[in-house]
Design a protein around this motif. Sequence first.
Motif, PDB file in Angstrom:
ATOM      1  N   TYR A 117       0.825  -1.213   0.000  1.00  0.00           N
ATOM      2  CA  TYR A 117       0.000   0.000   0.000  1.00  0.00           C
ATOM      3  C   TYR A 117       0.863   1.268   0.000  1.00  0.00           C
ATOM      4  N   LYS A 118       2.039   1.142   0.587  1.00  0.00           N
ATOM      5  CA  LYS A 118       2.949   2.292   0.579  1.00  0.00           C
ATOM      6  C   LYS A 118       3.310   2.641  -0.864  1.00  0.00           C
ATOM      7  N   GLN A 119       3.637   1.584  -1.625  1.00  0.00           N
ATOM      8  CA  GLN A 119       3.995   1.811  -3.031  1.00  0.00           C
ATOM      9  C   GLN A 119       2.828   2.379  -3.818  1.00  0.00           C
ATOM     10  N   ARG A 120       1.658   1.824  -3.538  1.00  0.00           N
ATOM     11  CA  ARG A 120       0.472   2.308  -4.265  1.00  0.00           C
ATOM     12  C   ARG A 120       0.190   3.763  -3.923  1.00  0.00           C
ATOM     13  N   GLN A 158       0.265   9.460  -5.298  1.00  0.00           N
ATOM     14  CA  GLN A 158       0.688  10.817  -4.913  1.00  0.00           C
ATOM     15  C   GLN A 158       1.459  11.479  -6.059  1.00  0.00           C
ATOM     16  N   ALA A 159       2.301  10.653  -6.694  1.00  0.00           N
ATOM     17  CA  ALA A 159       3.060  11.185  -7.838  1.00  0.00           C
ATOM     18  C   ALA A 159       2.109  11.605  -8.955  1.00  0.00           C
ATOM     19  N   ARG A 160       1.085  10.777  -9.143  1.00  0.00           N
ATOM     20  CA  ARG A 160       0.111  11.109 -10.197  1.00  0.00           C
ATOM     21  C   ARG A 160      -0.660  12.371  -9.851  1.00  0.00           C
ATOM     22  N   ILE A 161      -0.980  12.536  -8.571  1.00  0.00           N
ATOM     23  CA  ILE A 161      -1.708  13.738  -8.134  1.00  0.00           C
ATOM     24  C   ILE A 161      -0.855  14.985  -8.401  1.00  0.00           C
ATOM     25  N   ILE A 162       0.424  14.872  -8.092  1.00  0.00           N
ATOM     26  CA  ILE A 162       1.312  16.035  -8.305  1.00  0.00           C
ATOM     27  C   ILE A 162       1.355  16.411  -9.788  1.00  0.00           C
ATOM     28  N   SER A 163       1.489  15.354 -10.622  1.00  0.00           N
ATOM     29  CA  SER A 163       1.580  15.670 -12.073  1.00  0.00           C
ATOM     30  C   SER A 163       0.267  16.232 -12.602  1.00  0.00           C
ATOM     31  N   ALA A 164      -0.861  15.706 -12.079  1.00  0.00           N
ATOM     32  CA  ALA A 164      -2.166  16.222 -12.502  1.00  0.00           C
ATOM     33  C   ALA A 164      -2.325  17.666 -12.034  1.00  0.00           C
ATOM     34  N   ASN A 165      -1.815  17.962 -10.889  1.00  0.00           N
ATOM     35  CA  ASN A 165      -1.862  19.326 -10.346  1.00  0.00           C
ATOM     36  C   ASN A 165      -1.089  20.281 -11.239  1.00  0.00           C
ATOM     37  N   GLU A 166       0.084  19.768 -11.663  1.00  0.00           N
ATOM     38  CA  GLU A 166       0.930  20.614 -12.519  1.00  0.00           C
ATOM     39  C   GLU A 166       0.258  20.892 -13.857  1.00  0.00           C
ATOM     40  N   LEU A 170      -8.353  11.027  -8.834  1.00  0.00           N
ATOM     41  CA  LEU A 170      -7.169  10.501  -8.144  1.00  0.00           C
ATOM     42  C   LEU A 170      -7.287  10.633  -6.628  1.00  0.00           C
ATOM     43  N   LYS A 171      -7.844  11.737  -6.209  1.00  0.00           N
ATOM     44  CA  LYS A 171      -7.980  11.964  -4.770  1.00  0.00           C
ATOM     45  C   LYS A 171      -8.943  10.947  -4.139  1.00  0.00           C
ATOM     46  N   THR A 172     -10.041  10.694  -4.852  1.00  0.00           N
ATOM     47  CA  THR A 172     -10.970   9.678  -4.317  1.00  0.00           C
ATOM     48  C   THR A 172     -10.292   8.304  -4.281  1.00  0.00           C
TER      49      THR A 172
END
Lengths: 610, 688
Positions: free
Chosen positions: B274-277, B282-290, B300-302
């Motif tokens: 779960y840590k990896q997931r 989180q990485a995907r959220i950052i890129s989507a934010n950018e 992604l947040k859900t």
Amino acid sequence: MPEELEKQVLELFKNVQNSKFGNSEWFFLLELAQRVSLISGFQFLLSTEDFNFSLFPHQEKAVLQVLQNMQGSALLADEVGLGKTIIALTILSELKIRNLVNSFIIVTPSSLINQWHNELIEKFNLEIPVIATGRGNFNQSQYITTINLATRYSDKILSKPWDMVIIDEAHRVKNRKSKGWKFLNQLRKKYMLLLTATPMENYLKDIFSLVTLMKPIFGSYKQFKKEYAVPNDKRACNNPLQLRRELNQIMIRRKRDEIKGIFFPERVANTIQFEMDEAEWKFYNTVCDYICTSYDELEKGTDKNNIEYKEAKSKLINKYSIPSKRYFNRKLWLHKFTLMLLQRRICSSTVAADNTILKMISSRKTNKFDTASIQILEAFHNLAVILNKRESSKLINLKKILDQIPHKCVIFTEFRDSLDYISDHLKSEDYSFIKFSGELSSTKRAEVMKKFWDEKDIMLSTDAGSEGINLQVANTIINFDLPWNPMRIEQRIGRVYRLTQKSKKVYIFNLTTKNTIEQYVLDLLYKKIGVFRTILGDLNHILGSLIKSNADGRSTKLEGEIMKYFVKYGHSEKLRNELEKLINPVVDKIELQGEISEKVLDVESLIEKY
Amino acid sequence: MKRNKDYINYNKNSKELNIEKNLDQFSEMLGYKKNNLSDLVKRYYNYLGFIVRETEGLLEIYKPNSLYPEFKYVFDHKSSLRYPEAELITYNNKKLEYFINEISKKGRIAKAFIPFEFDPIHSFDEMFNNFFEFFKISSKKYVINGEIESLGYYIKYIPFLIFLLKVQIKSIESIAFIEKPIIPLIDPDRENINFDVNHYKNQLIKYFDKLNPDLTNKMPIKGEILEVNEKTFANLIHKTISDIELSTRKQKTIVMGRLNEVLRKELDIVENYYKQRIEDIQARIISANERNKKETLIELKTEFEMIKKERDFKINEYKNIYQINSIYDLIGASMIYVPAIFYFNCKITSDYGILEKKFEYDIFNNRLIPIKCSCGKPILQGKVCQNLHLSRLKCSYQCYECNNEICDSCNMNFCSACGLPMCAEHSYECENCKKLGRINKWICKIHLLICEECGKNLCPECGAYCLTCGKEICRNNNNCGIECKICNRYTCVEHSVICTYCENTYCSEDTFECRSCHEIYCRNHISIKKKICSTCSLASREKFYNFIRNNKAKLELPEFILPKTTEIIELSIKRKKYKIPLNQQKIKMGENRQIRVFVINKNTDKFIIIYNKKTEEEIMYRTPKFLGKFINIFKKNKIGLKIIPNQPIVITPKRKYIEIKKPTCPLCKKSFSEDYKICPYCGEQLKR
């Protein structure tokens, strides 16, 4: 707890104090009884005495390995025929006996639900309720159900924790985005067994999905991909040895040839092709023509892409006097089914075909539809009556085989009428045989079975005898007629082709008439798929889109497809080509399985050989 | 080839189960269980009054007087194939459940006596002979110096409560065991009973170890049944249950230790997954934010929240699976009455009088228990003493004086000098030893010394005979006896001599008269050969002192003077020969004549020789007298001189002092040491 216990002891003490002298022998017998029922640890198997069979060493080893080293949860991925079901149910029994499992759910494909139910009763003396429809009671603590039902009524199943969950043919829930996978992931379970012979069906990610469902030993998919996947090749594995090493923590997989002391007999298939005599040929051709024209007519009425669809539809409504458009499709399907049945029956015997023809005539007369064809059908009947008076060429060939076989054999036919026809003729010639059909009660069935094991040489059976009975005393099967569904033929062979079969070879004789649809089906389906060569496992799943799963394992879609091409192309080379095209994806699938096993899953054993 | 290597390593690491070995190991246990299963059914029907017949794995149950079996049972798969009509009973069987339920109903409560084969009507002599058959066989006869006669028996039944408790420690695997505690329901203090409850408890535990112990509902012999003490029980049950809980906790800890390790591994796997997931998402959220993709961001947040929930769910699931529960199931209780207080009163008539004793009866071993001696050991052969104590032969004695029987229980003593036993009447106390608090202060009449000066009773250790007159004197009292400083022997005050030089007291044997000054000196201060005192020979000694002080002397000593350390000489002491190096010389020490070996430093030896040369005296360091002299010269002690005594080679027996009668003159009544023919004092002719 100790305070409560103290109270209980004090209460019991008062009772003892006030009681009379006596009962001491019962008291110490009670101690013995309790000691006998004490079971700790998994050092040895206790439930096996209850079974109506003995476990093979490799099965016992697997059970102990799961219980002792895998904490009762494992992916049982033995090759087909090694007895995964037996292993899973033994694990269940052992955990039950130790009072560690009270609630359990067995999730199987719908086609196997009855097989599981029967297996539990016959071998494990466990009568577990089956929930095959949405109306079943999902509040029970133990039941067998299908994956479709389980996902549909997931709320009811997820509402409570389960001690054990068994998923048969687990490769069907390999997709992590599917409802089935998500449902199983949400289940609260103590022990879990996933049963599949193909833990990696198509792609490497399949195995990741199944394993993650059990225990996420590979981490996230990204990491798994990084470690094991080969770029641009979804099937290849970068480090199969390491993968297998990791998998060994939770997976048990043995190949048939790896198991020492277990002998699988060889399947020897013989197809006896013969030609019909003129009268038979004439009867077959005319009936087939009638079936083709009628079926084509019915097809036109259902094919919406057809330009003349509306005309054809109204014609059919009139012809078959269908009262309402509402029942149109159902009625049409019924007529199609009757024709299909007639086609299959005519392949079996004229007697079988004649009975269907008679039924068709009577229904047409009573319901007053399609009166035009009554005359034709009656003509067929007359022809059939003449043919029935003498021995058919198929029966003559059957007798030839019977005269040459030194062992006990089982003759399978799909139809009761054919069964009676054969039995009448064999009886007149004093063959030592016995009849087995679905009509028999359970006690009579047992009697018949015993007689066959002890006295008789031949067993005549319908497909009722192809399920749930053990006939390994015989080593020969004669298919008087061939089912169009390979599943059913596998079931027939399965009665004889067992681990307990003492003979080194199992002989399969297929009786087919030259230039009939049966021959095409035999050539294409069985030879290509290889039913006669080896066990194929979850055939239902392999056949995929060709099979419309029913609870009884019968499928109509494949038969329908075959019929469609037969009507379209008749007895021609084109029919053969089209059927080949139809079956090609299945063949590819089977070949792929072998390739995957060789390159990824069983690389270890290959290295050992090397 | 590389792959092959990998494979070999892999095979080495893989944990293959040795199932065959396991199966062999446990097949015996399984067999034992199956036997118990059939035994259970057999006994169940026997108790119900059925007749049970067993043939090759088949159990046939007949009603009385019936020819056909009512039930047929088999207990394994093989037998079930052989007898298909018989019902198979196994561990997972409903029939077994039925049996257990039925037995539970009938055996939950029980009350019984422990049976024993014993007929008190028999005469005691016969029973005595029967029960002591063992001693006859072992060639030991039960012998007592008197006649034994039975006075009857005494019996009391004590209740013991036994309860069956099934304990199950359940988790992903389960351990179950049965606790069968035995609690005595009696208060020994209240009942005023002198018996060991724990001893009987242990006997009962052994007795109930078998699965079918003998019990009876009738009282075996008429006796008293002690009432149940509920208070004691309430206290004991509390302790018993806490003991059971403790033992369960121990088992639980073992299981927990094993399972926790597995759980930790499992949780590591889940948490890592779960840590990896979570990191991925989180990485995907950052890129989507950018990239400002709002819709993706919400999705992604859900998903992120879902994963978090799933993680918690999975972790909880694993924790629940590995949670350990202990389940206690009280199965039944039984009250067993044990004749724990059971003895025969016996009369033993001996020469010294009549004695009453209790012979306890051991119902578990069906025999009498021998009476215990005061030393705690059973009396197999015994004696009755003058004080009417019964003791073992080894613990009984005869007084040396009056020849009466005495034992350890009486006030008997042993002489500290000769070790003879003596009764209280004939034993004497050394007053000095008593004062010093010594244990062995008793002395027999033979070895008793009475100081003629102070009148105290003394043992030979504390008293001595005067060397000169043979008077009995105290050793430790200077007013009664004086120790010679040289030979350590004692003399009475009258016969002690004071050295003129050192003013110490010596015996007459160690003092001499200086021929020059006619004063009396001890050996240390007089040259015995020359009969010249140390003062008179001062001149020659002064030279030696100068030599030592200035260290100017350069003497070349002849080789033969220095002892060779490697050379070994044979030393014979009391007929025994000892091998010792030459430079270790024997020296007689003290009154006890301990023969010691001194290791004399070479340098010291050198000085002795130098001194010897200068003083022209013979080498005398072999005697204690010389050593004493030597010490005085150098004003050093033995350690200072590096004279280290070894352990004594042998301790010779104590010297017996014989009174030496010195010749005395009948006229002037003066005594002299030498045998003169004419008195040196008055000239009287003593001998012819």
